[in-house]
Design a protein around this motif. Structure first.
Motif, PDB file in Angstrom:
ATOM      1  N   GLU A   1      23.950  25.033  53.993  1.00 27.23           N
ATOM      2  CA  GLU A   1      22.596  24.673  54.416  1.00 27.23           C
ATOM      3  C   GLU A   1      22.431  24.743  55.928  1.00 27.23           C
ATOM      4  OE1 GLU A   1      22.295  20.772  52.727  1.00 27.23           O
ATOM      5  OE2 GLU A   1      21.653  21.535  50.769  1.00 27.23           O
ATOM      6  N   GLY A   2      21.157  24.782  56.358  1.00 28.02           N
ATOM      7  CA  GLY A   2      20.867  24.831  57.788  1.00 28.02           C
ATOM      8  C   GLY A   2      19.372  24.866  58.035  1.00 28.02           C
ATOM      9  N   ALA A   3      18.977  25.408  59.191  1.00 27.01           N
ATOM     10  CA  ALA A   3      17.568  25.523  59.570  1.00 27.01           C
ATOM     11  C   ALA A   3      17.399  26.819  60.367  1.00 27.01           C
ATOM     12  CB  ALA A   3      17.135  24.322  60.414  1.00 27.01           C
ATOM     13  N   TRP A   4      16.258  27.480  60.128  1.00 28.38           N
ATOM     14  CA  TRP A   4      16.026  28.759  60.805  1.00 28.38           C
ATOM     15  C   TRP A   4      14.533  28.958  61.028  1.00 28.38           C
ATOM     16  CZ3 TRP A   4      14.643  34.077  59.153  1.00 28.38           C
ATOM     17  CH2 TRP A   4      15.041  35.039  60.079  1.00 28.38           C
ATOM     18  N   GLU A   5      14.175  29.315  62.245  1.00 29.70           N
ATOM     19  CA  GLU A   5      12.783  29.518  62.633  1.00 29.70           C
ATOM     20  C   GLU A   5      11.944  28.304  62.212  1.00 29.70           C
ATOM     21  OE1 GLU A   5      11.242  33.350  61.563  1.00 29.70           O
ATOM     22  OE2 GLU A   5      12.666  34.421  62.837  1.00 29.70           O
ATOM     23  N   SER A   6      10.894  28.517  61.408  1.00 28.12           N
ATOM     24  CA  SER A   6      10.004  27.405  61.052  1.00 28.12           C
ATOM     25  C   SER A   6      10.497  26.580  59.874  1.00 28.12           C
ATOM     26  CB  SER A   6       8.604  27.951  60.713  1.00 28.12           C
ATOM     27  OG  SER A   6       8.676  28.869  59.641  1.00 28.12           O
ATOM     28  N   SER A   7      11.628  26.973  59.273  1.00 24.12           N
ATOM     29  CA  SER A   7      12.125  26.254  58.096  1.00 24.12           C
ATOM     30  C   SER A   7      13.288  25.341  58.467  1.00 24.12           C
ATOM     31  CB  SER A   7      12.592  27.251  57.026  1.00 24.12           C
ATOM     32  OG  SER A   7      13.181  26.568  55.936  1.00 24.12           O
ATOM     33  N   ASP A   8      13.144  24.062  58.136  1.00 21.67           N
ATOM     34  CA  ASP A   8      14.259  23.130  58.312  1.00 21.67           C
ATOM     35  C   ASP A   8      15.021  22.969  57.005  1.00 21.67           C
ATOM     36  OD1 ASP A   8      12.480  21.637  56.829  1.00 21.67           O
ATOM     37  OD2 ASP A   8      12.239  20.038  58.315  1.00 21.67           O
ATOM     38  N   ASP A   9      14.717  23.834  56.026  1.00 21.06           N
ATOM     39  CA  ASP A   9      15.392  23.827  54.728  1.00 21.06           C
ATOM     40  C   ASP A   9      15.820  25.256  54.397  1.00 21.06           C
ATOM     41  OD1 ASP A   9      16.372  23.338  52.213  1.00 21.06           O
ATOM     42  OD2 ASP A   9      14.552  22.387  51.436  1.00 21.06           O
ATOM     43  N   ALA A  10      16.842  25.714  55.108  1.00 16.43           N
ATOM     44  CA  ALA A  10      17.388  27.054  54.896  1.00 16.43           C
ATOM     45  C   ALA A  10      18.730  26.924  54.191  1.00 16.43           C
ATOM     46  CB  ALA A  10      17.559  27.777  56.230  1.00 16.43           C
ATOM     47  N   SER A  11      19.084  27.921  53.401  1.00 16.19           N
ATOM     48  CA  SER A  11      20.372  27.865  52.714  1.00 16.19           C
ATOM     49  C   SER A  11      20.843  29.261  52.328  1.00 16.19           C
ATOM     50  CB  SER A  11      20.285  26.985  51.463  1.00 16.19           C
ATOM     51  OG  SER A  11      19.446  27.577  50.489  1.00 16.19           O
ATOM     52  N   ILE A  12      22.145  29.364  52.113  1.00 18.20           N
ATOM     53  CA  ILE A  12      22.740  30.550  51.505  1.00 18.20           C
ATOM     54  C   ILE A  12      23.486  30.080  50.266  1.00 18.20           C
ATOM     55  CG2 ILE A  12      24.445  32.386  51.712  1.00 18.20           C
ATOM     56  CD1 ILE A  12      23.851  32.565  54.660  1.00 18.20           C
ATOM     57  N   GLU A  13      23.158  30.667  49.127  1.00 21.57           N
ATOM     58  CA  GLU A  13      23.845  30.353  47.878  1.00 21.57           C
ATOM     59  C   GLU A  13      24.660  31.562  47.442  1.00 21.57           C
ATOM     60  OE1 GLU A  13      23.091  28.683  43.321  1.00 21.57           O
ATOM     61  OE2 GLU A  13      21.373  29.370  44.511  1.00 21.57           O
ATOM     62  N   VAL A  14      25.912  31.326  47.097  1.00 17.65           N
ATOM     63  CA  VAL A  14      26.769  32.380  46.546  1.00 17.65           C
ATOM     64  C   VAL A  14      27.083  31.989  45.106  1.00 17.65           C
ATOM     65  CG1 VAL A  14      28.948  33.625  46.720  1.00 17.65           C
ATOM     66  CG2 VAL A  14      27.739  32.924  48.806  1.00 17.65           C
ATOM     67  N   LEU A  15      26.605  32.820  44.178  1.00 17.63           N
ATOM     68  CA  LEU A  15      26.727  32.527  42.754  1.00 17.63           C
ATOM     69  C   LEU A  15      27.616  33.561  42.076  1.00 17.63           C
ATOM     70  CD1 LEU A  15      25.804  31.081  40.108  1.00 17.63           C
ATOM     71  CD2 LEU A  15      23.910  32.726  40.044  1.00 17.63           C
ATOM     72  N   PRO A  16      28.805  33.150  41.597  1.00 17.39           N
ATOM     73  CA  PRO A  16      29.615  34.053  40.771  1.00 17.39           C
ATOM     74  C   PRO A  16      28.996  34.130  39.378  1.00 17.39           C
ATOM     75  CG  PRO A  16      30.909  32.219  41.659  1.00 17.39           C
ATOM     76  CD  PRO A  16      29.475  31.860  41.790  1.00 17.39           C
ATOM     77  N   VAL A  17      28.752  35.337  38.887  1.00 18.34           N
ATOM     78  CA  VAL A  17      28.143  35.498  37.579  1.00 18.34           C
ATOM     79  C   VAL A  17      28.860  36.614  36.817  1.00 18.34           C
ATOM     80  CG1 VAL A  17      26.379  37.120  38.412  1.00 18.34           C
ATOM     81  CG2 VAL A  17      25.913  35.737  36.382  1.00 18.34           C
ATOM     82  N   ARG A  18      28.958  36.458  35.523  1.00 24.39           N
ATOM     83  CA  ARG A  18      29.585  37.462  34.660  1.00 24.39           C
ATOM     84  C   ARG A  18      28.874  38.810  34.851  1.00 24.39           C
ATOM     85  NH1 ARG A  18      29.094  35.568  28.745  1.00 24.39           N
ATOM     86  NH2 ARG A  18      30.603  34.012  29.471  1.00 24.39           N
ATOM     87  N   ASN A  19      29.651  39.876  35.002  1.00 19.78           N
ATOM     88  CA  ASN A  19      29.014  41.176  35.186  1.00 19.78           C
ATOM     89  C   ASN A  19      28.400  41.676  33.876  1.00 19.78           C
ATOM     90  OD1 ASN A  19      31.136  42.250  33.684  1.00 19.78           O
ATOM     91  ND2 ASN A  19      32.161  43.188  35.439  1.00 19.78           N
ATOM     92  N   ALA A  20      27.608  42.746  33.978  1.00 14.74           N
ATOM     93  CA  ALA A  20      26.844  43.220  32.826  1.00 14.74           C
ATOM     94  C   ALA A  20      27.741  43.637  31.670  1.00 14.74           C
ATOM     95  CB  ALA A  20      25.941  44.378  33.244  1.00 14.74           C
ATOM     96  N   ALA A  21      28.927  44.173  31.990  1.00 16.47           N
ATOM     97  CA  ALA A  21      29.855  44.617  30.945  1.00 16.47           C
ATOM     98  C   ALA A  21      30.629  43.467  30.336  1.00 16.47           C
ATOM     99  CB  ALA A  21      30.818  45.650  31.525  1.00 16.47           C
ATOM    100  N   GLY A  22      30.598  42.306  30.980  1.00 18.04           N
ATOM    101  CA  GLY A  22      31.345  41.158  30.492  1.00 18.04           C
ATOM    102  C   GLY A  22      32.826  41.236  30.759  1.00 18.04           C
ATOM    103  N   THR A  23      33.206  42.122  31.688  1.00 19.86           N
ATOM    104  CA  THR A  23      34.628  42.349  31.965  1.00 19.86           C
ATOM    105  C   THR A  23      35.092  41.741  33.279  1.00 19.86           C
ATOM    106  OG1 THR A  23      34.077  44.460  33.010  1.00 19.86           O
ATOM    107  CG2 THR A  23      34.633  44.492  30.662  1.00 19.86           C
ATOM    108  N   GLY A  24      34.172  41.184  34.045  1.00 21.39           N
ATOM    109  CA  GLY A  24      34.558  40.652  35.353  1.00 21.39           C
ATOM    110  C   GLY A  24      33.443  39.825  35.959  1.00 21.39           C
ATOM    111  N   THR A  25      33.528  39.617  37.255  1.00 17.02           N
ATOM    112  CA  THR A  25      32.592  38.756  37.966  1.00 17.02           C
ATOM    113  C   THR A  25      31.953  39.512  39.113  1.00 17.02           C
ATOM    114  OG1 THR A  25      33.917  36.801  37.438  1.00 17.02           O
ATOM    115  CG2 THR A  25      32.356  36.596  39.257  1.00 17.02           C
TER     116      THR A  25
END
Length: 288
Positions: free
Chosen positions: A216-240
């Motif tokens: 989380e952080g703040a940037w320009e006019s937003s005091d509610d900034a964030s970066i989310e990194v989401l591991p998700v199953r790939n389309a083939a279902g063989t990896g991430t």
């Protein structure tokens, strides 16, 4: 004995009363004005490519610096509940159970309305016709503004005690579903017909869980900034694969427009920008 003149006047008066009554019946009723459209807040969401991550799948220091992100990561686990045919999602509804580390569970019931050609006003009018207007304080209106796509949503947020659950642990799917069914808001419960939403949610399964890391952080006019990194199953279902989303919340359209343009410009200049929209909810519903 009444004179001819008085009888005529009496007849004329009766005719006048009858005519007035007829006009009263024919005249349009005073219109019942609907409540005004809801006033949304805005969340700008821009996706980045894997080039924005280091070998441990955390944002590069340069990425965090560029978008005002500081501090350490916080974990959150969540899952969506829907039928195998995604009956709720097909009607624009998404139901989510989320657990942030050390917090109570968050229950979210969200109704989406598409924004076509940037016409947010038309989407708000459509929502108003469906009963989502400024008078309904149970729902928060927000416009999600991605790379090229905008969506208006109305969220009803509730909570459930996290006592007995450590970290970001989620309950058994049957338990989570029972919580969500028990707390279902009225608009969803009877969306298509009496008990349609409740019956559909009762027949749902968990899609997930997934666990992401958020900085989380703040940037320009937003005091509610964030970066989310989401591991998700790939389309083939063989990896991430890893979804990387930088987002900024603001109350004002003009601020959101500036943030949208600037975030795209900065990400593109550094070679981090994903030129498209990745819908996390849809990925989870489709792949789990």
């Amino acid at each position: 004995m009444a004179t001819t003149s008085s009888r005529a006047l009496g007849a004329a008066g009766a005719a006048g009363i009858a005519l007035a009554a007829a006009f009263t019946l024919l005249a349009p009723a005073t219109p019942a004005f609907a409540d005004s459209d809801a006033k949304p807040t805005y969340e700008v969401k821009i996706d980045l490519t894997a080039s924005a991550l280091d070998s441990s799948h955390a944002p590069l220091a340069a990425v965090k610096s560029a978008f005002g992100i500081s501090g350490s990561a916080k974990a959150r686990s969540y899952e969506y509940f829907d039928t195998s045919a995604l009956g709720l999602n097909a009607q624009g509804w998404d139901v989510r159970l989320r657990h942030k580390s050390g917090k109570d569970f968050e229950e979210s019931y969200k109704k989406r309305f598409p924004v076509t050609g940037g016409d947010i006003g038309a989407a708000l009018d459509e929502a108003n016709d469906a009963g989502f207007d400024s008078s309904d304080t149970n729902y928060d209106a927000e416009v999600d503004w991605g790379y090229s796509k905008q969506t208006l949503s109305f969220s009803n947020e509730k909570s459930h005690s996290g006592s007995g659950y450590s970290g970001t642990t989620l309950p058994a799917a049957s338990t989570g579903r029972s919580w969500l069914v028990g707390e279902i808001p009225g608009k969803l419960e009877d969306w298509n017909s009496k008990n349609w939403g409740k019956d559909t949610l009762s027949a749902s399964a968990a899609h997930g869980p997934v666990t992401s890391q958020v900085w989380e952080g703040a940037w320009e006019s937003s005091d509610d900034a964030s970066i989310e990194v989401l591991p998700v199953r790939n389309a083939a279902g063989t990896g991430t694969e890893y979804v990387v989303e930088v987002s900024f919340k603001v109350d004002d359209y003009a601020d959101a427009a500036d943030l949208h343009a600037d975030a795209i410009s900065v990400a593109d200049a550094h070679g981090w920008l994903y030129h498209g929209d990745i819908l996390k909810t849809q990925l989870i519903l489709d792949r789990y």
